[in-house]
Scaffold this active site. Sequence first.
Site, PDB file in Angstrom:
ATOM      1  CG  HIS B  37     -34.474  43.747 -16.186  1.00  0.00           C
ATOM      2  ND1 HIS B  37     -34.917  42.179 -16.154  1.00  0.00           N
ATOM      3  CD2 HIS B  37     -33.083  43.830 -16.011  1.00  0.00           C
ATOM      4  CE1 HIS B  37     -33.573  41.556 -15.873  1.00  0.00           C
ATOM      5  NE2 HIS B  37     -32.723  42.678 -15.830  1.00  0.00           N
ATOM      6  CE  LYS B 102     -33.257  32.452 -26.235  1.00  0.00           C
ATOM      7  NZ  LYS B 102     -33.663  33.159 -27.640  1.00  0.00           N
TER       8      LYS B 102
END
Lengths: 280, 185
Positions: B37, B102
């Site tokens: 990222h 999550k």
Amino acid sequence: MREIHVSKIVETTKKLCIDANYYLTDDMRERLEEAKEKENFSTAKNILNIIIENADIAKDEQRPMCQDTGMAVVFIEMGQDVHVVGGSLEEAIHEGVRQGYTQGYLRKSVVNDPIERINTQDNTPAVIYYNIVEGNDFSITVAPKGFGSENMSQLKMLKPADGIEGVKEFVLKAVKEAGPNPCPPIVVGIGIGGTFDKAAFLAKKALLRSTNERNKNSFYEGLEKELLGEINELGIGPQGFGGKTTALSVNIETYATHIAGLPVAVNINCHATRHVKAHI
Amino acid sequence: MSKKINMPLTKDKVKDLKAGDNVLITGTIYTARDAAHKRLVELAEAGKKLPFNIEDQVIYYAGPAPSKEGQPIGSVGPTTSYRMDPYAPILLEKGLRGMIGKGKRDEKVIETIKKVGAVYFAAIGGAAALMAKCVKSAEVIAYEDLGAEAIRKLYVEDLPVIVVIDKDGNNYYEVGQSEYLKTLR
């Protein structure tokens, strides 16, 4: 003087790294099965079913239950009458971790430095704790620790005046703030007393205890049960989608402390709580 | 029952997804986590081309375990999403339509999800051996040096996920827990 060759330590550590990641411990499976029976909220029941099914697949296919096969935390308990021969004990443990993570197809999740962050490619170094005891026994415990739950752990230096109520409040706050992040249902390891570092160590050590065993001191046994009840009333539930199963066990370890202090550490572990021990 | 979705995830398909829906995803998705990222966002901010076209794509926050011979991938479950919060809005603005992870997201991510019409799914944390069975092929397409953190193109069949944050900003972590607490009254 009993002699133990380092090759035995390498071999044992390697096997423990693999076994810990492939096989859910019997007590954790029992806790999950019990929780599944008790849940009547359908989302929670479904998730517990999937978690148990996942453990079965991991066992049958010999693959890790979770892709985060953790940083290897290794506890050595060594009798003072044991002599390690053939090389360095510390290097033998790292070598066992290296072989276990490479040959067991476990993920290499360790970086060389917290800021530079270059993957060491073999999951070393391990975090190692040594405890020298009387006699000539030698045991190795490997507890691979995933960081989804590790990151949700907290430590606080409470005031003695905060007392037991302060401890409970802090534990509940830590679990609540963690919410869905540490993959509930969780196991909560709590260290109370000692110094700043000792409390953290005790919390980690508490996670090594089987969820079938309670603290031997009746006061802390009561506190373990009370906190488990209160945590499960938060309603976070499996994976944070609601339910009565937020934690499967609360394990507390304590130590003497200073007149001015009340350190409390909360080390959270996920539903894939892993630890295996072997005697050599 | 579960809703089935075929990739790519268009804005139209997102409209049918509500917080709490069980969804089975089939098609091509991409893995990326912390280190990947950082690189993706550096490219995006410099106005450079990303290693894959993220328009209407889904990123799975995951770093798999190594695969054994004959397996397309090792165990692969979701990692905790909040660590990607600083990066996600920039990718969403560039056309990313969905994320699988999550745990909680921050306000800025939720606002951007609503703004661009995207969705945040959760996969079951720790159910990594089970999810690996949904992955039919996997190929590293960028940042091989990152090992487990490299970007992988996965072809998945019926990958089970739950809608946590829908395009209207409904959050199933809040809804689910309050639904459960209501059953106690």
